[in-house]
Write a protein that holds these residues in place. Structure first.
Motif, short mmCIF file in Angstrom:
data_model
loop_
_atom_site.label_atom_id
_atom_site.label_comp_id
_atom_site.label_asym_id
_atom_site.label_seq_id
_atom_site.Cartn_x
_atom_site.Cartn_y
_atom_site.Cartn_z
N SER A 81 0.84 -1.18 0.00
CA SER A 81 0.00 0.00 0.00
C SER A 81 0.89 1.25 0.00
N GLY A 82 0.57 2.19 -0.90
CA GLY A 82 1.35 3.42 -0.97
C GLY A 82 2.56 3.31 -1.88
N GLY B 212 2.60 3.15 -5.06
CA GLY B 212 2.43 3.93 -6.28
C GLY B 212 1.74 3.18 -7.41
N LYS B 213 1.08 2.06 -7.08
CA LYS B 213 0.38 1.27 -8.11
C LYS B 213 -0.74 2.08 -8.76
N SER B 214 -1.59 2.65 -7.91
CA SER B 214 -2.70 3.44 -8.45
C SER B 214 -2.17 4.64 -9.22
N THR B 215 -1.14 5.26 -8.69
CA THR B 215 -0.58 6.43 -9.35
C THR B 215 -0.11 6.06 -10.76
N1 LIG Z 1 -4.32 12.60 -4.68
C1 LIG Z 1 -3.20 12.46 -3.94
N2 LIG Z 1 -2.64 13.53 -3.35
C2 LIG Z 1 -1.51 13.40 -2.62
N3 LIG Z 1 -0.87 12.26 -2.41
C3 LIG Z 1 -1.37 11.15 -2.98
C4 LIG Z 1 -2.56 11.19 -3.77
N4 LIG Z 1 -2.83 9.94 -4.19
C5 LIG Z 1 -1.86 9.16 -3.70
N5 LIG Z 1 -0.96 9.87 -2.98
C6 LIG Z 1 0.24 9.37 -2.31
O1 LIG Z 1 1.07 8.79 -3.29
C7 LIG Z 1 1.66 7.61 -2.80
C8 LIG Z 1 1.31 6.45 -3.72
O2 LIG Z 1 -0.09 6.24 -3.65
P1 LIG Z 1 -0.89 5.19 -4.52
O3 LIG Z 1 -2.33 5.44 -4.29
O4 LIG Z 1 -0.40 5.24 -5.90
O5 LIG Z 1 -0.46 3.83 -3.82
P2 LIG Z 1 -0.99 2.35 -4.08
O6 LIG Z 1 0.21 1.54 -4.39
O7 LIG Z 1 -2.09 2.36 -5.06
O8 LIG Z 1 -1.53 1.95 -2.65
P3 LIG Z 1 -2.82 1.09 -2.25
O9 LIG Z 1 -2.44 -0.35 -2.35
O10 LIG Z 1 -3.07 1.48 -0.83
O11 LIG Z 1 -3.93 1.48 -3.16
C9 LIG Z 1 1.14 7.41 -1.38
O12 LIG Z 1 2.12 7.91 -0.51
C10 LIG Z 1 -0.08 8.26 -1.33
O13 LIG Z 1 -0.28 8.77 -0.04
#
Ligand SMILES: Nc1ncnc2c1ncn2[C@@H]1O[C@H](COP(=O)(O)OP(=O)(O)OP(=O)(O)O)[C@@H](O)[C@H]1O
Ligand SMILES: [Mg+2]
Lengths: 294, 256
Positions: free
Chosen positions: B37-38, B40-43
């Motif tokens: 989690s966090g 950056g997958k969603s990003t």
């Molecule tokens: N809209 C936003 N504004 C600021 N920071 C963000 C935003 N979206 C994500 N982040 C930050 O960017 C980093 C990567 O987030 P991301 O959502 O891409 O993680 P993830 O791998 O998808 O996690 P998860 O498994 O929890 O969904 C995290 O530190 C998160 O807090």
């Protein structure tokens, strides 16, 4: 080190708590308003008991009209004048609600923070608030009657403009409460803004907004009766004439019709509202609570 | 083809979501992205269709530069990219048909979309999309009356109605029970194979990642730390990506 006994070894940075300044200012303003209100309203409370002595006399005079044979003269005329006037009031209320509803849709979108630019939101909210502070009576007297002349059209327009303030605000709040997920999905599909507004925002708020419109219609029924008293037609106008000639039995019939029809319309409109809301998944209580500001 | 070249994403609050990521994803590949989690997958997924703006670097989808693209250009790019979400993101108060129609909105003029006057062709296309996920019969049902798995299928149909070249899915099965998760993943795989749609899926169950990923990309702190086939992604690799030993939570319950 006694205070640290329950703390864990590694401390992560604690997130900062959001400020409480707004809530504090709000509370102070509220207290000032309540205290000031107490000083300003110097009503003549000594006259209050008169309601029980004088009120009873007029009440029995009014009841007289109701117990007469409604098919005898002049009571048959009274009843048909009352029902005709009420019908006109209802149509005034209905048209007024429609006008208000149509105008409130764009205003609601313009005033919703998750739809419009912050500057547009602020400007629209100022306009909506200004409208909300003015009662329909003021619109009717200042704005509309001189332009349209006295009559139901002016009344309907006054009710419509008056409704825009609250309906616009409630629509904006409903829009701000939507699930943002579908909006994002729509944006991700390359949909144009018009389709997003129509099929994610509007589809989500429609049941609530319809319920608000019906609520407003119920309120407008009462308001249209009152507008009639200052000349906007409908049962209010009939009532003010009856008052002028002190026809207490006629007044009794008019009040009876107003009360019964208002209760009936409330019941029907309420039932329709419940059906709309029940099928939508919104909580009935929440809508009632929101609509209390109408 | 999707090409990322030194892509960095910095959110307005200063958080770095992607840190100098370079990737090339050829047409038709089924890519699974894993990471804590966090990580950056969603990003990563959301940057590809421009929902999150690129701060630095270049990102091209079929040769079109997404970094710094105008809103108009972005809409065009997005119309070729379907997206699926963990929470389905359907409009629950309207019909399945109207939801699937959203996938075609970019091509429907406003005067028709505002009143919901869909043409026969548009409806047929929606039906075909629903057919692919096996729920045509629900076309006129309210979306709120469907189960989670059915809702996710409608969401897939919505994306298919776009006739997309790329499909992005952000934890598409995280809200579903294990058997339903398997079925939805199989739907995505079948669609990838049958229609040759490049597919990129975020997952956090590593058994699903191995099972479905032609290619597995591991992320940590905004960087790509693993890039290989599903077969190469053994437990040691996952422990490396996660920076910890594996637990029962990392596999789909009742599956591995
Ligand atoms: N809209 C936003 N504004 C600021 N920071 C963000 C935003 N979206 C994500 N982040 C930050 O960017 C980093 C990567 O987030 P991301 O959502 O891409 O993680 P993830 O791998 O998808 O996690 P998860 O498994 O929890 O969904 C995290 O530190 C998160 O807090
Ligand atoms: Mg995520």
């Amino acid at each position: 080190m006694s205070t640290a006994s329950t703390a864990s070894e590694t401390r992560t940075v604690r997130p900062e708590e959001p400020g409480k300044a707004r809530a504090t200012i709000g509370a102070i303003v509220l207290v000032i308003l309540v205290v000031a209100g107490g000083y300003l309203s110097n009503a003549d409370w000594g006259k209050l008991p008169d309601i029980f002595t004088e009120g009873g006399r007029y009440f029995s005079l009014m009841l007289k009209g109701l117990v007469q044979n409604p098919f005898s003269e002049p009571y048959s005329e009274y009843w048909s004048a009352a029902l005709g006037g009420m019908l006109e009031s209802i149509s005034m209320a209905w048209i007024g609600t429609m006008i208000g509803a149509v105008l409130s849709i764009p205003m609601g979108f313009l005033a919703a923070r998750n739809v419009s630019h912050p500057v547009v939101v602020q400007v629209t909210r100022v306009i909506l608030n200004a409208i909300r502070t003015l009662p329909e009576l003021v619109f009717a007297i200042i704005l509309l009657l001189p332009i349209f002349g006295f009559g139901p059209n002016a009344g309907a327009l006054a009710l419509g403009v008056g409704a825009v303030g609250t309906l616009g605000k409630l629509t904006a709040e409903a829009l701000e409460g939507i699930d943002p997920g579908p909006v994002e999905a729509a944006r991700a599909s390359g949909a144009p803004g018009s389709a997003i507004l129509r099929w994610t925002y509007w589809s989500q708020v429609l049941p609530e907004v319809l319920a608000f419109w019906l609520y407003r219609f119920e309120i407008n029924i009462r308001a249209s009766a009152i507008l009639g008293i200052i000349g906007a037609g409908g049962i209010g106008s009939v009532l003010s004439q009856a008052f002028r000639y002190r026809e207490w039995d006629f007044i009794g019939i008019l009040l009876f019709v107003i009360i019964v029809v208002t209760v009936l319309v409330d019941a029907v409109s309420g039932a329709v509202r419940h059906r709309i809301i029940a099928g939508s998944g919104v909580s009935d209580a929440k809508v009632e609570q929101d609509a209390a500001t109408l | 083809m999707i090409e990322l070249n030194g892509v960095t994403v910095r959110y307005p609050n200063g958080v770095v979501g992607l840190d100098d990521v370079s990737l090339t994803i050829p047409d038709g590949q089924f890519v699974v992205v894993v990471g804590l989690s966090g990580a950056g997958k969603s990003t990563l997924i959301r940057t590809i269709n421009g929902l999150v703006p690129v701060t630095e670097g270049s990102l091209k989808v079929d040769g079109v530069e997404v970094a710094g693209a105008s809103q108009r250009r972005l809409r065009d790019v997005r119309s070729d990219i379907g997206m699926i979400f963990q929470s389905f993101n359907l409009v629950k108060r309207t019909s399945v048909m109207n939801n699937v129609m959203m996938g075609q909105m970019h091509a429907i003029p406003a005067y028709r979309s505002l009143i919901g006057a869909w043409s026969a062709d548009e409806k047929e296309r929606a039906f075909q999309a629903l057919e692919r996920v096996g729920i045509v019969e629900k076309a006129w049902t309210r979306a709120s009356q469907l189960s989670g798995g059915q809702q996710q299928r409608v969401a897939i149909a919505r994306a298919l109605a776009q006739d997309p070249k790329v499909m992005l899915a952000d934890e598409p099965v995280a809200s579903l029970d294990p058997p339903t998760a398997q079925m939805v993943m199989k739907d995505l795989q079948r669609i990838n194979r049958e229609l040759d749609i490049t597919t990129m899926v975020n997952l956090h169950f590593l058994d699903l990642a191995r099972q479905f990923g032609d290619r597995v990309i591991g992320m940590r702190a905004g960087k790509v730390v693993f890039d290989g086939t599903g077969a190469e992604a053994d437990d040691a690799v996952f422990e490396e990506i996660y920076g910890r030993s594996l637990t029962a939570d990392d596999v789909l319950p009742g599956h591995a």
